[in-house]
Write a protein that holds these residues in place. Structure first.
Motif, PDB file in Angstrom:
ATOM      1  N   MET A 181       0.837  -1.202  -0.087  1.00 47.10           N
ATOM      2  CA  MET A 181       0.190   0.059  -0.020  1.00 47.10           C
ATOM      3  C   MET A 181       1.019   1.089   0.095  1.00 47.10           C
ATOM      4  O   MET A 181       1.927   1.322   0.992  1.00 47.10           O
ATOM      5  CB  MET A 181      -0.980   0.086   1.286  1.00 47.10           C
ATOM      6  N   LYS A 182       0.377   2.076  -0.936  1.00 43.06           N
ATOM      7  CA  LYS A 182       1.557   3.295  -0.726  1.00 43.06           C
ATOM      8  C   LYS A 182       1.154   4.266   0.283  1.00 43.06           C
ATOM      9  O   LYS A 182       0.185   4.608   0.682  1.00 43.06           O
ATOM     10  CB  LYS A 182       1.258   4.191  -2.296  1.00 43.06           C
ATOM     11  N   PHE A 183       2.381   5.057   0.590  1.00 44.50           N
ATOM     12  CA  PHE A 183       2.303   5.684   1.815  1.00 44.50           C
ATOM     13  C   PHE A 183       1.760   7.242   1.365  1.00 44.50           C
ATOM     14  O   PHE A 183       2.404   7.791   0.403  1.00 44.50           O
ATOM     15  CB  PHE A 183       3.546   5.987   2.451  1.00 44.50           C
ATOM     16  N   LEU A 184       0.811   7.783   1.795  1.00 44.72           N
ATOM     17  CA  LEU A 184       0.407   9.172   1.385  1.00 44.72           C
ATOM     18  C   LEU A 184       0.128  10.078   2.519  1.00 44.72           C
ATOM     19  O   LEU A 184      -0.741   9.503   3.466  1.00 44.72           O
ATOM     20  CB  LEU A 184      -1.058   9.004   0.491  1.00 44.72           C
ATOM     21  N   ASP A 185       0.842  11.160   2.983  1.00 43.40           N
ATOM     22  CA  ASP A 185       0.679  11.908   4.258  1.00 43.40           C
ATOM     23  C   ASP A 185      -0.002  13.317   4.012  1.00 43.40           C
ATOM     24  O   ASP A 185      -0.221  13.897   4.916  1.00 43.40           O
ATOM     25  CB  ASP A 185       1.863  11.860   4.813  1.00 43.40           C
ATOM     26  N   GLN A 186      -0.721  13.430   2.766  1.00 46.25           N
ATOM     27  CA  GLN A 186      -1.233  14.815   2.604  1.00 46.25           C
ATOM     28  C   GLN A 186      -2.252  14.540   1.692  1.00 46.25           C
ATOM     29  O   GLN A 186      -2.045  13.852   0.431  1.00 46.25           O
ATOM     30  CB  GLN A 186      -0.330  15.776   2.429  1.00 46.25           C
ATOM     31  N   ALA A 187      -3.521  14.971   1.722  1.00 48.40           N
ATOM     32  CA  ALA A 187      -4.441  14.895   0.709  1.00 48.40           C
ATOM     33  C   ALA A 187      -5.436  16.212   0.765  1.00 48.40           C
ATOM     34  O   ALA A 187      -5.560  16.895   2.059  1.00 48.40           O
ATOM     35  CB  ALA A 187      -5.395  13.757   0.858  1.00 48.40           C
ATOM     36  N   LYS A 188      -5.930  16.479  -0.345  1.00 47.98           N
ATOM     37  CA  LYS A 188      -7.104  17.770  -0.380  1.00 47.98           C
ATOM     38  C   LYS A 188      -8.274  17.315  -0.707  1.00 47.98           C
ATOM     39  O   LYS A 188      -8.332  16.255  -1.785  1.00 47.98           O
ATOM     40  CB  LYS A 188      -6.490  18.794  -1.431  1.00 47.98           C
ATOM     41  N   ILE A 189      -9.327  17.683   0.069  1.00 49.87           N
ATOM     42  CA  ILE A 189     -10.610  17.175  -0.069  1.00 49.87           C
ATOM     43  C   ILE A 189     -11.609  18.246  -0.120  1.00 49.87           C
ATOM     44  O   ILE A 189     -11.371  19.438   0.451  1.00 49.87           O
ATOM     45  CB  ILE A 189     -11.095  16.102   0.866  1.00 49.87           C
ATOM     46  N   TYR A 190     -12.862  17.972  -0.670  1.00 49.27           N
ATOM     47  CA  TYR A 190     -13.926  18.981  -0.718  1.00 49.27           C
ATOM     48  C   TYR A 190     -15.157  18.230  -0.105  1.00 49.27           C
ATOM     49  O   TYR A 190     -15.605  17.296  -0.558  1.00 49.27           O
ATOM     50  CB  TYR A 190     -14.265  19.303  -2.181  1.00 49.27           C
ATOM     51  N   VAL A 191     -15.839  19.207   1.012  1.00 45.38           N
ATOM     52  CA  VAL A 191     -16.700  18.375   1.667  1.00 45.38           C
ATOM     53  C   VAL A 191     -17.918  19.571   1.771  1.00 45.38           C
ATOM     54  O   VAL A 191     -17.484  20.732   1.678  1.00 45.38           O
ATOM     55  CB  VAL A 191     -16.380  18.306   3.003  1.00 45.38           C
ATOM     56  N   ARG A 192     -19.320  18.931   1.856  1.00 46.26           N
ATOM     57  CA  ARG A 192     -20.386  19.661   1.863  1.00 46.26           C
ATOM     58  C   ARG A 192     -21.470  19.273   2.748  1.00 46.26           C
ATOM     59  O   ARG A 192     -21.693  17.832   2.632  1.00 46.26           O
ATOM     60  CB  ARG A 192     -20.952  19.977   0.309  1.00 46.26           C
ATOM     61  N   SER A 193     -21.680  19.872   3.868  1.00 49.51           N
ATOM     62  CA  SER A 193     -22.863  19.346   4.633  1.00 49.51           C
ATOM     63  C   SER A 193     -24.141  19.324   3.991  1.00 49.51           C
ATOM     64  O   SER A 193     -24.352  20.052   3.003  1.00 49.51           O
ATOM     65  CB  SER A 193     -22.848  19.863   5.925  1.00 49.51           C
ATOM     66  N   GLY A 194     -24.930  18.742   4.458  1.00 49.65           N
ATOM     67  CA  GLY A 194     -26.236  18.450   3.927  1.00 49.65           C
ATOM     68  C   GLY A 194     -27.228  19.610   4.128  1.00 49.65           C
ATOM     69  O   GLY A 194     -27.123  20.506   5.141  1.00 49.65           O
ATOM     70  N   ASP A 195     -28.263  20.067   3.262  1.00 49.03           N
ATOM     71  CA  ASP A 195     -29.258  21.250   3.348  1.00 49.03           C
ATOM     72  C   ASP A 195     -30.264  20.640   4.255  1.00 49.03           C
ATOM     73  O   ASP A 195     -30.546  19.495   4.507  1.00 49.03           O
ATOM     74  CB  ASP A 195     -29.839  21.462   2.100  1.00 49.03           C
ATOM     75  N   GLY A 196     -30.844  21.947   4.916  1.00 47.73           N
ATOM     76  CA  GLY A 196     -31.981  21.487   5.689  1.00 47.73           C
ATOM     77  C   GLY A 196     -33.298  21.163   5.093  1.00 47.73           C
ATOM     78  O   GLY A 196     -33.326  21.784   3.915  1.00 47.73           O
ATOM     79  N   GLY A 197     -34.178  20.191   5.502  1.00 49.81           N
ATOM     80  CA  GLY A 197     -35.352  20.024   5.006  1.00 49.81           C
ATOM     81  C   GLY A 197     -36.337  21.150   5.127  1.00 49.81           C
ATOM     82  O   GLY A 197     -36.374  21.877   5.862  1.00 49.81           O
ATOM     83  N   ALA A 198     -37.162  21.566   3.941  1.00 48.15           N
ATOM     84  CA  ALA A 198     -37.989  22.395   3.984  1.00 48.15           C
ATOM     85  C   ALA A 198     -39.306  22.174   5.110  1.00 48.15           C
ATOM     86  O   ALA A 198     -39.732  21.021   5.208  1.00 48.15           O
ATOM     87  CB  ALA A 198     -38.497  22.670   2.602  1.00 48.15           C
ATOM     88  N   GLY A 199     -39.739  23.119   5.741  1.00 49.67           N
ATOM     89  CA  GLY A 199     -41.021  23.110   6.231  1.00 49.67           C
ATOM     90  C   GLY A 199     -42.213  22.685   5.441  1.00 49.67           C
ATOM     91  O   GLY A 199     -42.082  23.077   4.302  1.00 49.67           O
ATOM     92  N   CYS A 200     -43.444  22.523   5.780  1.00 48.46           N
ATOM     93  CA  CYS A 200     -44.489  21.948   5.259  1.00 48.46           C
ATOM     94  C   CYS A 200     -45.699  22.777   5.539  1.00 48.46           C
ATOM     95  O   CYS A 200     -45.938  23.418   6.716  1.00 48.46           O
ATOM     96  CB  CYS A 200     -45.012  20.308   5.515  1.00 48.46           C
ATOM     97  N   VAL A 201     -46.622  23.416   4.646  1.00 47.62           N
ATOM     98  CA  VAL A 201     -47.638  23.968   4.553  1.00 47.62           C
ATOM     99  C   VAL A 201     -48.569  23.066   4.495  1.00 47.62           C
ATOM    100  O   VAL A 201     -49.058  22.479   3.483  1.00 47.62           O
ATOM    101  CB  VAL A 201     -47.859  25.096   3.503  1.00 47.62           C
ATOM    102  N   SER A 202     -49.615  22.913   5.706  1.00 45.06           N
ATOM    103  CA  SER A 202     -50.445  21.669   5.557  1.00 45.06           C
ATOM    104  C   SER A 202     -51.488  22.051   6.614  1.00 45.06           C
ATOM    105  O   SER A 202     -51.452  22.856   7.779  1.00 45.06           O
ATOM    106  CB  SER A 202     -50.071  20.438   5.937  1.00 45.06           C
ATOM    107  N   PHE A 203     -53.021  21.738   6.607  1.00 42.58           N
ATOM    108  CA  PHE A 203     -54.090  22.010   7.247  1.00 42.58           C
ATOM    109  C   PHE A 203     -54.965  20.601   7.463  1.00 42.58           C
ATOM    110  O   PHE A 203     -54.947  19.855   6.646  1.00 42.58           O
ATOM    111  CB  PHE A 203     -55.064  22.927   6.634  1.00 42.58           C
TER     112      PHE A 203
END
Length: 355
Positions: free
Chosen positions: A1-23
């Motif tokens: 297994m190749k040794f790798l000691d540095q990496a660049k990554i891109y992360v994104r957290s999830g969006d919040g869910g929308a509220g609901c209009v209901s009667f």
């Protein structure tokens, strides 16, 4: 297994869910009205330190990580579920930094440690949340908040108790192979070691981890040779074994070259406890060995003791014959334990003064 000691990554957290209009409208059931639920929170991006990993090679083939969006709210006062987290498994000793490579976000040094590096967006409110005494039937709901998008740098710094330093071909890999079960590449040419290696060493019923660092040359802090990027792996070491080739031209100059590179790198590497040893003594004739010993002693004396450590002791060793190897290991173990005690004492809170 190749040794790798540095990496660049891109992360994104999830969006919040929308509220609901209901009667609520049900025949023969009174007290109807708004019943829209809130959206769920978006998933987080979480880094966790796990056992069994010693490289960042997994992040060579996958650089993008995104958590799941929160579930939208629904009628009948049903709130959305939280989105699933994106989990990044990293080895012990991993630092997580901002895109600039300098701002530290988290330093995961122990198995089980976790760090939230991007929090998910909050879920939106449903119309039930906006009900007031004057507005009994609100027809509005909030969308969920967007997640956080970040570019991060992962940098691995091996966790070892002691480290081997020296010029290329000073006998570091041979020493590691002699005192541990590690099998580094050994050959009669410079820069045989291209990646740091680890070995578990046992002496006098004591065990510690020893790291073999690729050799330094003059100007390594400017990028010459393999550069000094691997010196980051000895930042966590409590003691250093500095090997100087006894068959070289001038042991004193060789010693000073490495010391200058340690000082140029920074991170107080030149203040760590140091054991200095002339290696390959079996391959040097007695007269040359005597001169090398005198030259090295003069160089060590001119360097002087540092604030963090006493002046190092000069040892003679040969990995081929085993001469001086046990003495060097005992000196390393003692230096490591002394440094550990000093760290523990410095970490203790000052006693509270009471009149």
């Amino acid at each position: 297994m190749k040794f790798l000691d540095q990496a660049k990554i891109y992360v994104r957290s999830g969006d919040g869910g929308a509220g609901c209009v209901s009667f609520r409208r049900e025949k023969f059931i009174e007290f109807g009205g708004p019943d829209g639920g809130d959206g769920g929170r978006g998933g987080d991006v979480v880094a966790i330190c796990v056992d069994g990993l010693n490289t960042l090679i997994d992040y060579r083939y996958q650089q993008h990580f995104k958590a799941k969006t929160g579930v939208h709210g629904m009628g009948k006062n049903r709130h959305g579920a939280k989105g699933a987290d994106a989990v990044l498994k990293v080895p012990a000793g991993t630092q997580i930094l901002e895109e600039d490579g300098e701002t530290l976000i988290a330093d995961l040094t122990e198995v089980g440690q976790t760090a939230v590096i991007a929090r998910g967006g909050n879920g939106g409110f449903g119309n039930l949340h906006f009900t007031t005494s004057t507005n009994r039937a609100p027809r509005r709901a909030n969308p969920g908040l967007e997640g956080v998008e970040r570019t991060l740098i992962l940098r691995l710094k091996l966790i070892a108790d002691a480290g081997l330093i020296g010029l290329p071909n000073a006998g570091k890999s041979t020493f590691l192979a002699t005192v541990s079960a590690a099998k580094p590449k050994i050959a009669d040419y410079p820069f045989t070691t291209l990646h740091p290696g680890l070995g578990v060493v046992a002496v006098d019923e004591r065990e510690f981890v020893l790291a073999d660092i690729p050799g330094l040359i003059e100007g390594a802090h400017e990028g010459h040779g393999l550069g000094d990027r691997f010196l980051g792996h000895v930042e966590r070491c409590r003691a250093l074994l500095h090997l100087v080739d006894a068959t070289g031209e001038h042991a004193g100059k060789d010693y000073k070259i490495v010391r200058r590179e340690l000082a140029a790198y920074g991170a107080e590497l030149d203040e760590k406890r140091e054991i200095v040893a002339l290696s390959k003594t079996d391959a040097a004739d007695p007269e040359h060995l005597k001169k090398q010993k005198e030259r090295l002693k003069r160089a060590m004396a001119s360097a002087g003791p540092t604030e963090a450590a006493e002046r190092p002791t000069l040892l003679l060793l040969s990995s081929a014959t085993g001469e001086g190897v046990t003495t060097a290991l005992r000196a390393l173990a003692a230096a490591k334990e002394t440094a550990a005690r000093e760290e523990a004492q410095a970490a203790e809170p000052a006693p509270e003064w009471r009149p």
